[in-house]
Design a protein around this motif. Structure first.
Motif, short mmCIF file in Angstrom:
data_model
loop_
_atom_site.label_atom_id
_atom_site.label_comp_id
_atom_site.label_asym_id
_atom_site.label_seq_id
_atom_site.Cartn_x
_atom_site.Cartn_y
_atom_site.Cartn_z
N ALA A 136 2.90 4.53 -8.06
CA ALA A 136 2.25 3.25 -7.78
C ALA A 136 2.72 2.18 -8.77
O ALA A 136 2.95 1.02 -8.37
CB ALA A 136 0.74 3.41 -7.84
N ASP A 137 2.86 2.55 -10.02
CA ASP A 137 3.31 1.59 -11.01
C ASP A 137 4.78 1.22 -10.79
O ASP A 137 5.14 0.04 -10.83
CB ASP A 137 3.12 2.18 -12.42
N VAL B 213 0.84 -1.20 0.00
CA VAL B 213 0.00 0.00 0.00
C VAL B 213 0.88 1.25 0.00
O VAL B 213 1.73 1.42 0.88
CB VAL B 213 -0.94 0.02 1.23
N ARG C 146 5.19 -1.02 -7.82
CA ARG C 146 4.39 -2.24 -7.93
C ARG C 146 3.42 -2.37 -6.75
O ARG C 146 3.33 -3.41 -6.10
CB ARG C 146 5.29 -3.47 -8.02
N LEU C 147 2.68 -1.29 -6.52
CA LEU C 147 1.72 -1.28 -5.42
C LEU C 147 0.49 -2.09 -5.76
O LEU C 147 0.14 -2.26 -6.93
CB LEU C 147 1.31 0.16 -5.09
N SER C 148 -0.18 -2.57 -4.72
CA SER C 148 -1.46 -3.25 -4.91
C SER C 148 -2.63 -2.42 -4.44
O SER C 148 -3.78 -2.75 -4.72
CB SER C 148 -1.46 -4.61 -4.19
N ALA C 149 -2.37 -1.31 -3.73
CA ALA C 149 -3.42 -0.40 -3.28
C ALA C 149 -2.79 0.95 -2.97
O ALA C 149 -1.57 1.07 -2.81
CB ALA C 149 -4.15 -0.94 -2.06
N VAL C 150 -3.65 1.97 -2.87
CA VAL C 150 -3.19 3.33 -2.61
C VAL C 150 -3.97 3.91 -1.43
O VAL C 150 -5.19 3.78 -1.35
CB VAL C 150 -3.38 4.22 -3.87
N TYR D 225 -7.77 2.69 -11.07
CA TYR D 225 -6.59 1.86 -11.30
C TYR D 225 -6.20 1.00 -10.10
O TYR D 225 -5.64 -0.09 -10.27
CB TYR D 225 -5.39 2.74 -11.67
N TYR D 226 -6.47 1.50 -8.89
CA TYR D 226 -6.05 0.79 -7.67
C TYR D 226 -7.15 0.87 -6.61
O TYR D 226 -7.83 1.90 -6.51
CB TYR D 226 -4.78 1.44 -7.07
N ARG E 227 -14.69 0.20 -4.57
CA ARG E 227 -13.26 0.46 -4.80
C ARG E 227 -12.63 1.28 -3.69
O ARG E 227 -11.40 1.36 -3.59
CB ARG E 227 -13.07 1.20 -6.12
N LEU F 100 -0.11 7.80 -9.73
CA LEU F 100 -0.18 6.63 -10.61
C LEU F 100 1.21 6.21 -11.09
O LEU F 100 1.49 5.00 -11.21
CB LEU F 100 -1.09 6.93 -11.80
#
Length: 206
Positions: A71-72, A56, A75-79, A96-97, A120, A68
């Motif tokens: 996060a990319d 996160v 390699r995040l899975s959530a924000v 996106y997340y 979401r 964004l």
């Protein structure tokens, strides 16, 4: 019940939290934080524990494009989003997340109404000064605390069971009370925090 260990800055602390049973690691990208980490360091730490532990990213006041991009790269899975933000901004990230939208006590009722139908976006109640180690008045917030929300703000091994007992959050998050110093986790405190949260959840089902 999910358990998040925030303020992760290294592979060592990521592995420590994962081995203790944490469900998620928090990586702080807000420039004002003493626990600031680079996307590259977060990526290395996050990938060191495998895909079963969520990664996160914590942001405050950064533009949508930057969030964004980071996060990319990490390699995040959530924000996790802090600060005053428009609904359009939050929706832009949520496209996106998955989003943990952090709110203060005074914002809780309005935010719960705004996001109650968006799968979401998950609310997280935090103290007015995130990372300050000061607990909230959980009893005073019980009436407005929505089902499915997370709880942060001054949580640690010594009080997380009480907090869960009062509010019954879907997840808990801690930073400062799990550290030897800012940015360096205390292994015993991390283990005790996760254990206390895990042992309490059965008594307070969602």
């Amino acid at each position: 019940m999910k358990v998040k260990v925030c303020g992760t800055t290294s592979v060592r602390d990521a592995v420590l939290a994962a081995d203790a049973g944490a469900d998620a690691l928090g990586f702080i990208f807000a420039p004002v934080s003493r626990r600031l980490v680079t996307p590259q360091a977060a990526r290395e730490a996050g990938l060191s524990v495998g895909a079963t532990v969520a990664r996160v990213g914590v942001f405050l006041g950064q533009g949508l494009d930057e969030v964004l991009r980071v996060a990319d790269a990490a390699r995040l899975s959530a924000v996790q989003l802090h600060g005053p933000l428009s609904s359009l901004y939050v929706e832009g990230v949520a496209a996106y997340y998955p989003v943990l939208r952090v709110v203060r006590p005074a914002e809780l009722a309005q935010a719960a109404h705004m996001w109650r139908t968006d799968p979401r976006v998950t609310l997280m109640l935090d103290a007015p000064e995130p990372g300050g180690g000061v607990p909230l008045d959980w009893a005073a917030l019980k009436a407005d605390f929505p089902a499915g929300a997370w709880l942060a703000g001054g949580l640690g091994p010594e009080n997380v069971a009480q907090a869960i007992g009062v509010l019954g959050p879907a997840g808990v998050d801690a930073v400062s009370r799990l550290e030897a110093r800012p940015g360096l986790k205390d292994a015993a405190a991390v283990r005790a925090f996760v254990q206390a949260a895990r042992s309490t959840q059965a008594s307070y089902p969602q």
